[in-house]
Design a protein around this motif. Sequence first.
Motif, PDB file in Angstrom:
ATOM      1  N   ALA A  31       3.020  -1.796  -2.629  1.00 42.99           N
ATOM      2  CA  ALA A  31       1.734  -1.288  -3.118  1.00 42.99           C
ATOM      3  C   ALA A  31       1.324  -0.043  -2.341  1.00 42.99           C
ATOM      4  CB  ALA A  31       0.663  -2.364  -2.975  1.00 42.99           C
ATOM      5  N   HIS A  32       1.600  -0.056  -1.044  1.00 43.43           N
ATOM      6  CA  HIS A  32       1.109   0.989  -0.132  1.00 43.43           C
ATOM      7  C   HIS A  32       2.266   1.749   0.513  1.00 43.43           C
ATOM      8  CE1 HIS A  32      -2.101  -2.270  -0.020  1.00 43.43           C
ATOM      9  NE2 HIS A  32      -2.580  -1.292  -0.767  1.00 43.43           N
ATOM     10  N   VAL A  33       1.944   2.915   1.057  1.00 41.75           N
ATOM     11  CA  VAL A  33       2.986   3.796   1.598  1.00 41.75           C
ATOM     12  C   VAL A  33       3.765   3.187   2.765  1.00 41.75           C
ATOM     13  CG1 VAL A  33       1.966   5.965   0.802  1.00 41.75           C
ATOM     14  CG2 VAL A  33       1.250   4.996   2.995  1.00 41.75           C
ATOM     15  N   ASP A  34       3.168   2.182   3.436  1.00 43.93           N
ATOM     16  CA  ASP A  34       3.854   1.588   4.591  1.00 43.93           C
ATOM     17  C   ASP A  34       4.326   0.148   4.339  1.00 43.93           C
ATOM     18  OD1 ASP A  34       1.315   0.555   4.419  1.00 43.93           O
ATOM     19  OD2 ASP A  34       0.695   1.122   6.449  1.00 43.93           O
ATOM     20  N   ASP A  35       4.274  -0.329   3.109  1.00 41.31           N
ATOM     21  CA  ASP A  35       4.644  -1.726   2.850  1.00 41.31           C
ATOM     22  C   ASP A  35       6.133  -2.016   3.076  1.00 41.31           C
ATOM     23  OD1 ASP A  35       2.054  -2.490   2.278  1.00 41.31           O
ATOM     24  OD2 ASP A  35       2.304  -2.366   0.093  1.00 41.31           O
ATOM     25  N   TRP A  36       6.981  -0.990   2.974  1.00 44.46           N
ATOM     26  CA  TRP A  36       8.420  -1.194   3.202  1.00 44.46           C
ATOM     27  C   TRP A  36       8.683  -1.746   4.603  1.00 44.46           C
ATOM     28  CZ3 TRP A  36       9.703   1.891   7.260  1.00 44.46           C
ATOM     29  CH2 TRP A  36       8.876   3.002   7.482  1.00 44.46           C
ATOM     30  N   ILE A  37       7.702  -1.585   5.512  1.00 47.40           N
ATOM     31  CA  ILE A  37       7.864  -2.106   6.870  1.00 47.40           C
ATOM     32  C   ILE A  37       8.070  -3.624   6.861  1.00 47.40           C
ATOM     33  CG2 ILE A  37       6.570  -2.503   9.028  1.00 47.40           C
ATOM     34  CD1 ILE A  37       5.466   0.388   8.648  1.00 47.40           C
ATOM     35  N   PHE A  38       7.470  -4.301   5.863  1.00 47.23           N
ATOM     36  CA  PHE A  38       7.618  -5.760   5.774  1.00 47.23           C
ATOM     37  C   PHE A  38       9.081  -6.172   5.565  1.00 47.23           C
ATOM     38  CE2 PHE A  38       3.176  -5.370   3.948  1.00 47.23           C
ATOM     39  CZ  PHE A  38       2.532  -5.878   5.059  1.00 47.23           C
ATOM     40  N   CYS A  39       9.898  -5.251   5.089  1.00 43.87           N
ATOM     41  CA  CYS A  39      11.273  -5.584   4.691  1.00 43.87           C
ATOM     42  C   CYS A  39      12.273  -4.652   5.366  1.00 43.87           C
ATOM     43  CB  CYS A  39      11.339  -5.421   3.164  1.00 43.87           C
ATOM     44  SG  CYS A  39      12.716  -6.162   2.331  1.00 43.87           S
ATOM     45  N   ASP A 139      -3.771  -5.574  -3.859  1.00 48.22           N
ATOM     46  CA  ASP A 139      -2.753  -4.583  -4.240  1.00 48.22           C
ATOM     47  C   ASP A 139      -1.344  -5.148  -4.051  1.00 48.22           C
ATOM     48  OD1 ASP A 139      -4.771  -2.765  -4.791  1.00 48.22           O
ATOM     49  OD2 ASP A 139      -4.447  -1.564  -2.978  1.00 48.22           O
ATOM     50  N   HIS A 140      -1.138  -5.934  -3.000  1.00 45.84           N
ATOM     51  CA  HIS A 140       0.174  -6.553  -2.780  1.00 45.84           C
ATOM     52  C   HIS A 140       0.484  -7.540  -3.906  1.00 45.84           C
ATOM     53  CE1 HIS A 140       0.096  -5.817   1.875  1.00 45.84           C
ATOM     54  NE2 HIS A 140       0.011  -4.730   1.175  1.00 45.84           N
ATOM     55  N   ARG A 141      -0.523  -8.325  -4.288  1.00 47.37           N
ATOM     56  CA  ARG A 141      -0.323  -9.269  -5.403  1.00 47.37           C
ATOM     57  C   ARG A 141       0.040  -8.510  -6.678  1.00 47.37           C
ATOM     58  NH1 ARG A 141      -5.091 -11.792  -3.194  1.00 47.37           N
ATOM     59  NH2 ARG A 141      -6.385 -11.038  -4.917  1.00 47.37           N
TER      60      ARG A 141
END
Length: 165
Positions: A31-39, A139-141
Amino acid sequence: MQQSAAETLKSIDPLPGAEKKHKLKVVFVGAHVDDWIFCVGTLARYAREGHDVLCLSFTPGDSQGMASARHMLLNQLAELRQKDARRGTSLFGARFRILDQNNQKMHVDPEAYIAFNKTLAAERPDVVFSLWPLQFHPDHRAAGNLAYNSWLQSDMKFDFYFCET
Ligand SMILES: [Zn+2]
């Protein structure tokens, strides 16, 4: 003969799709520009093994709450966060792309489903990761929901995984 740490990891924790023995297209849907950090650990392993990794963000980093807290204009914050995201993803060999929704205003409706199905299908992914859809951030949902729908609409043509956030 002794195995390298990378070889050991490959054999005890193989990457989904790696058994296909060809270069994979791996897409992270955030959803957000930094969400790839989760993975990022998994995404970095794909990139290191020579696969093509693309990180998508539905929104451009336009968090009004973050901008206010830092006494920044919204567009300045978004620009800075996009720059950070491009730099961060390039550090592990991935590409980064922003889609067309906005922070805290993500919508999941028939038009959004159709638009994202087209976006993802055009990437011809082998493996897709997105955000676990039962969690705190709306937004993540929304991102997890849109990605999951695209997987169903593709006739489950690619491997699909949720990551924890
Ligand atoms: Zn997020």
